[in-house]
Design a protein around this motif. Sequence first.
Motif, PDB file in Angstrom:
ATOM      1  N   GLU A 107       0.852  -1.188   0.000  1.00 39.85           N
ATOM      2  CA  GLU A 107       0.000   0.000   0.000  1.00 39.85           C
ATOM      3  C   GLU A 107       0.886   1.235   0.000  1.00 39.85           C
ATOM      4  O   GLU A 107       2.050   1.175   0.402  1.00 39.85           O
ATOM      5  CB  GLU A 107      -0.940  -0.008   1.204  1.00 39.85           C
ATOM      6  CG  GLU A 107      -0.225  -0.119   2.531  1.00 39.85           C
ATOM      7  CD  GLU A 107      -1.181  -0.396   3.687  1.00 39.85           C
ATOM      8  OE1 GLU A 107      -1.189   0.419   4.626  1.00 39.85           O
ATOM      9  OE2 GLU A 107      -1.880  -1.407   3.650  1.00 39.85           O
ATOM     10  N   PRO A 108       0.355   2.367  -0.465  1.00 38.49           N
ATOM     11  CA  PRO A 108       1.185   3.568  -0.555  1.00 38.49           C
ATOM     12  C   PRO A 108       1.700   4.053   0.810  1.00 38.49           C
ATOM     13  O   PRO A 108       1.013   3.957   1.821  1.00 38.49           O
ATOM     14  CB  PRO A 108       0.243   4.618  -1.161  1.00 38.49           C
ATOM     15  CG  PRO A 108      -0.858   3.844  -1.799  1.00 38.49           C
ATOM     16  CD  PRO A 108      -0.986   2.578  -1.000  1.00 38.49           C
ATOM     17  N   LYS A 113       4.439   3.714  -3.848  1.00 41.58           N
ATOM     18  CA  LYS A 113       4.533   2.273  -3.582  1.00 41.58           C
ATOM     19  C   LYS A 113       5.882   1.698  -4.023  1.00 41.58           C
ATOM     20  O   LYS A 113       6.180   0.552  -3.734  1.00 41.58           O
ATOM     21  CB  LYS A 113       3.403   1.521  -4.293  1.00 41.58           C
ATOM     22  CG  LYS A 113       2.043   1.773  -3.661  1.00 41.58           C
ATOM     23  CD  LYS A 113       0.937   1.088  -4.429  1.00 41.58           C
ATOM     24  CE  LYS A 113       0.854  -0.368  -4.071  1.00 41.58           C
ATOM     25  NZ  LYS A 113      -0.308  -1.047  -4.670  1.00 41.58           N
TER      26      LYS A 113
END
Length: 157
Positions: A107-108, A113
Motif C-alpha cells: 500500500e502507498p 509504492k
Amino acid sequence: MSKTVTELVTEFAKPIVEELGLELVDVEYVKEGKDWFLRVFIDSETGIDLEQCGAVSERLSEVLDEKDPIENLYFLDVSSPGAERPLKKEEDFVKAIGKYIAIKTYEPIQDEKNFEGKLLSYSSEEVVLELTIKTRKKQITIPTQKIASARLAVTFF
C-alpha cells in the motif's frame, strides 16, 4: 497441512547447496504458458559459475526423481539470482545494509509504492532507506509488513 512444492524443494535443496559451500537464495515453482518451471536460485560471496549450477542441478534432480514430490512435468532451472538479487530473508536485508535497493509496498507510503535508495538500517519491524530526490537526500521508514518485494538494485551514478 501439506507442504507446498517450494517448501518441499527447499527442504531437499538446502543441504545439497550448503554442502557445496553455497547459499540457497530462493525456490520458485511457476507456470509460464503451458509449461511448469522449478527455479532454484543459488549464490555465494564470490558469485556462481556454470559448474556449480550443474552440480546442484544434478544432485537435486536425483533427489527429486527419488522422492517424486511434483505431479506435473516441469523444467528444472538452477541459476544465480543475478545482480538484482531478491531480498527475502532477514539475513538478506542485513547483508544489504549500505547498498542500493528497490522496494515495492502493498500500500502507498507517502503516496508512493515504489522506492529506490540506500538501505541505512533493518530491523524485523522496519527498514530505513535514504532516497535521493533530485539533489536532496531524504530518509523514509518502511514497516516490514508493508513490503511486497525487495531486491538489490543496480545504479548508474
